[in-house]
Design a protein around this motif. Structure first.
Motif, PDB file in Angstrom:
ATOM      1  N   LYS A  48      36.938  38.341  61.270  1.00 19.72           N
ATOM      2  CA  LYS A  48      35.846  38.744  60.383  1.00 19.72           C
ATOM      3  C   LYS A  48      36.117  40.125  59.778  1.00 19.72           C
ATOM      4  CE  LYS A  48      33.047  35.199  61.032  1.00 19.72           C
ATOM      5  NZ  LYS A  48      32.687  34.275  59.911  1.00 19.72           N
ATOM      6  N   SER A  50      34.466  42.817  56.559  1.00 24.26           N
ATOM      7  CA  SER A  50      33.328  43.010  55.654  1.00 24.26           C
ATOM      8  C   SER A  50      33.480  44.308  54.871  1.00 24.26           C
ATOM      9  CB  SER A  50      32.019  43.020  56.446  1.00 24.26           C
ATOM     10  OG  SER A  50      32.097  43.946  57.527  1.00 24.26           O
ATOM     11  N   LEU A  52      32.885  44.998  51.867  1.00 19.49           N
ATOM     12  CA  LEU A  52      31.764  45.238  50.952  1.00 19.49           C
ATOM     13  C   LEU A  52      30.428  44.980  51.628  1.00 19.49           C
ATOM     14  CD1 LEU A  52      33.208  43.615  47.704  1.00 19.49           C
ATOM     15  CD2 LEU A  52      33.263  46.013  48.393  1.00 19.49           C
ATOM     16  N   VAL A  54      29.552  42.412  53.601  1.00 18.86           N
ATOM     17  CA  VAL A  54      29.264  41.008  53.892  1.00 18.86           C
ATOM     18  C   VAL A  54      30.448  40.440  54.665  1.00 18.86           C
ATOM     19  CG1 VAL A  54      28.784  38.724  52.929  1.00 18.86           C
ATOM     20  CG2 VAL A  54      27.860  40.769  51.814  1.00 18.86           C
ATOM     21  N   LYS A  56      33.068  37.923  56.304  1.00 14.64           N
ATOM     22  CA  LYS A  56      33.620  36.594  56.021  1.00 14.64           C
ATOM     23  C   LYS A  56      34.926  36.446  56.794  1.00 14.64           C
ATOM     24  CE  LYS A  56      36.639  37.213  51.993  1.00 14.64           C
ATOM     25  NZ  LYS A  56      36.932  36.756  50.614  1.00 14.64           N
ATOM     26  N   TRP A 178      37.986  41.494  45.600  1.00 16.40           N
ATOM     27  CA  TRP A 178      37.452  40.924  46.846  1.00 16.40           C
ATOM     28  C   TRP A 178      36.212  40.104  46.529  1.00 16.40           C
ATOM     29  CZ3 TRP A 178      39.430  40.904  51.725  1.00 16.40           C
ATOM     30  CH2 TRP A 178      38.589  40.475  52.762  1.00 16.40           C
ATOM     31  N   TYR A 179      36.186  38.895  47.078  1.00 17.45           N
ATOM     32  CA  TYR A 179      35.017  38.021  46.966  1.00 17.45           C
ATOM     33  C   TYR A 179      34.288  37.992  48.306  1.00 17.45           C
ATOM     34  CZ  TYR A 179      36.750  36.156  42.523  1.00 17.45           C
ATOM     35  OH  TYR A 179      37.160  36.022  41.218  1.00 17.45           O
ATOM     36  N   ASN A 180      32.978  38.170  48.271  1.00 12.44           N
ATOM     37  CA  ASN A 180      32.205  38.071  49.515  1.00 12.44           C
ATOM     38  C   ASN A 180      32.131  36.637  50.029  1.00 12.44           C
ATOM     39  OD1 ASN A 180      31.641  40.811  49.812  1.00 12.44           O
ATOM     40  ND2 ASN A 180      29.793  40.689  48.549  1.00 12.44           N
ATOM     41  N   LYS A 181      32.271  35.671  49.138  1.00 12.97           N
ATOM     42  CA  LYS A 181      32.313  34.275  49.569  1.00 12.97           C
ATOM     43  C   LYS A 181      33.639  33.977  50.259  1.00 12.97           C
ATOM     44  CE  LYS A 181      29.220  32.394  46.010  1.00 12.97           C
ATOM     45  NZ  LYS A 181      29.107  31.463  44.853  1.00 12.97           N
ATOM     46  N   ASN A 200      33.376  40.511  43.704  1.00 13.06           N
ATOM     47  CA  ASN A 200      32.277  41.420  44.055  1.00 13.06           C
ATOM     48  C   ASN A 200      32.693  42.881  44.075  1.00 13.06           C
ATOM     49  OD1 ASN A 200      31.716  38.693  45.858  1.00 13.06           O
ATOM     50  ND2 ASN A 200      29.895  39.513  44.891  1.00 13.06           N
ATOM     51  N   HIS A 208      37.192  49.107  51.400  1.00  9.27           N
ATOM     52  CA  HIS A 208      36.509  49.641  50.227  1.00  9.27           C
ATOM     53  C   HIS A 208      35.970  51.027  50.547  1.00  9.27           C
ATOM     54  CE1 HIS A 208      34.169  49.588  46.516  1.00  9.27           C
ATOM     55  NE2 HIS A 208      33.180  50.119  47.206  1.00  9.27           N
TER      56      HIS A 208
END
Length: 566
Positions: A48, A50, A52, A54, A56, A178-181, A200, A208
């Motif tokens: 995991k 995150s 940003l 969130v 993932k 970077w995509y949070n999904k 995102n 970040h």
């Protein structure tokens, strides 16, 4: 042994014979000697992250992102044992490594069966006659959005001089959107026929940062010393400008070629590209920011990382160096920067001969391909294409289908024309394989009629990036080509409503991917494969299929074809 002893007995009474014998043994040792090996064990897992805010699933190698650095020297053999502990099939691609005669190990879905969950596979390839800054990444599905990338450095051999003083240290910088999904959700979005849209945010080495954040230094300087930064854009779609607060950069290398050493206060780096800069610690000893900003987006994204001086006092200034303009003027600025990149013709590279001894501008062009990217729908779903053909991988990798002589049952060669024909909005979805003549010198024009920037990569080759201009290409544009010192590289950007021209000799037998580095476009078909077959079917031109090559789909259980011979 008896025969050797007899030769030695005959030679012992003859001084010249003994000298010849010693020379013969020494020559045999040289012939049998192999280039050095570098070994790695990789355990690929989820973890995991995150950056940003969130969380993932990210793809980690040995628990880290970025993954382990592959530090090698020209001609080294690289052996990497990959254990796939994900719940999905996996492949790794070695971006920028030419894999001479060995597309078997290229790590693309068109050349290799994937490593299945819970299994392992050992890659073995050689960085033959290469140097430079490169990276690896997972080439399957949307795994690139989840990480799994790392540094792939090829240093010059000691006998080859480098055209700058050895730096005090060197650091890798991975710029990325970077995509949070998660990657599975992004894949489903594309499979459902929709776009994944803009990212995102931006990250540097998967982190970040904002001005004023507490963060660990990315690099620590000692005053007066010079450092090398190897910088790659490993993102999904975003062109990124980067700059060092208070410090200029000297460009020294780009994708395996030494460059003329110009000074820059900021540099644009497009998706899939890498370069090296030298930065001298010549400012007041304190903290500074490395700044990264998106290019050619309506909503600008940015991030920072920290650069510290040893024993420095003082926080980094809140005022950041501004990015270049981000409009039509900004495109002109970026094109002019591209034109400033020149090959260093006085420097040596992987081979002892000077790079400039290859006079590419004097070679007759034997074939021109004009490639135009298009966007459309097929069956109500979003697809991207080149010259009207949107590539789709069959169940069995194309390289294996070709090797087992089953191509006529699976795909058609040259479905895509050498230049656009007919209705540009009409898209054919099929395996996209172009026949190419071994050792032909080709000119490839990438022409972009869309309002977004493109970025293209050719596996297995370096090419000479001879021109980028606005508008449409025509043969008379050749008068504007740089035919003397264009940089030899493997990735080229194409600005909105513009074109880019490259030249290369197709002297590397195998099946090689030509693709958009905008991964949504790649996944939805903006790619094709060059089939470069040697008429001699000789080991001098292409290696045989490796003994450990994974077999799947239609070729699983089939008797092996007759191997190539000398």
């Amino acid at each position: 042994m008896q025969k050797i002893n007899s030769i030695m007995e005959g030679a012992c009474g003859n001084k010249m014979g003994m000298v010849f014998l010693l020379w013969l043994f020494a020559a045999a040792l040289v012939v049998k000697a192999e280039d050095p090996y570098v070994f790695f064990d990789w355990k690929v897992t989820y973890g995991k992250l995150s950056p940003l805010g969130v969380a993932k699933d990210a793809i980690l190698i040995n628990g880290k992102l970025p993954g382990p650095t592959i530090n090698s020297t020209s001609n080294n053999n690289i052996v990497i044992n990959v254990f796939n502990e994900l719940d999905e099939p996996l492949l790794f691609h070695w971006n920028g490594i030419q894999q001479r005669k060995n597309s078997w190990q290229d790590g693309m879905p068109g050349t290799m069966c994937p490593i299945m969950p819970g299994t392992n596979y050992t890659y073995h390839y050689q960085v033959k006659d290469q140097i430079g800054t490169h990276f690896y990444f997972p080439s399957t599905d949307l795994h690139r959005s989840a990480g799994g990338y790392g540094a792939l450095t090829v240093h010059s051999r000691e006998l080859i001089p480098v055209p700058f003083d050895w730096p005090a240290d060197e650091f890798y910088i991975f710029l990325s959107d970077w995509y949070n999904k998660g990657h599975k959700e992004l894949k489903k979005t594309l499979d459902d026929g929709q776009t994944i849209a803009r990212p995102n945010g931006l990250v540097i080495n998967a982190k970040h940062g904002e001005v004023g954040d507490k963060m660990e230094p990315l690099a620590t300087f000692e005053a007066g010393k010079t450092y090398r930064f190897r910088v790659c854009n490993v993102g999904m779609r975003t062109s990124i400008n980067f700059r060092f607060q208070g410090h200029n950069m000297v460009l020294v290398e780009m994708e395996g070629s030494h460059t003329v050493q110009n000074d820059y206060d900021s540099l644009d780096l497009h998706t899939g590209q890498c370069l090296s800069v030298l930065v001298t610690a010549d400012q007041e000893p304190k903290d500074y920011y490395l700044v990264a900003t998106s290019r050619f987006f309506k909503q600008q994204l940015s991030t920072v990382a920290l650069i510290s001086y040893a024993n420095g006092k003082g926080a980094a200034a809140a005022e950041l160096p501004p990015p270049p303009p981000d409009n039509t003027e900004g495109i002109a600025w970026s094109i002019n920067q591209f034109r400033s990149f020149r090959w260093n013709l006085t420097a040596s590279a992987a081979r002892p001969n000077p790079q400039g001894s290859y006079h590419y501008g004097q070679i007759e062009i034997t074939r021109t391909l004009k490639l135009v990217n298009t966007k459309g729908e097929e069956g109500g779903k979003l697809r991207y294409a080149i010259n009207g053909v949107s590539h789709k991988d069959p169940d069995t990798p194309l390289k294996l289908i070709e090797y087992f002589e089953m191509a006529d049952k699976v795909f058609k060669y040259d479905l895509m024309p050498d230049e656009p024909a007919g209705d540009a909005s009409k898209i054919t979805v099929a395996p996209n394989v172009k026949n190419a003549t071994f050792r032909n010198f080709v000119e490839i024009i990438f022409e972009n009629h869309e309002k977004v920037i493109q970025s293209y990569h050719i596996n297995g080759y370096s090419f000479f990036a001879v021109a980028i201009e606005p508008g449409k290409w025509s043969p008379e544009k050749r008068k504007n080509y740089n035919l003397v010192d264009a940089t030899s590289r493997h990735n080229i950007q194409v600005y909105p409503n513009s074109w880019a021209a490259v030249m290369t000799t197709l002297d590397n037998a195998g099946l090689w991917n030509v693709r958009s580095e905008m991964w949504e476009r790649f996944y939805l078909g903006q790619q094709f494969y060059f089939s470069v077959l040697s008429p001699a079917r000789s080991l001098r031109d292409e290696y045989n299929i490796p003994d450990n090559q994974l077999l799947c789909g239609a070729v699983k259980g089939k008797p092996m074809p007759k191997p190539y011979t000398i």
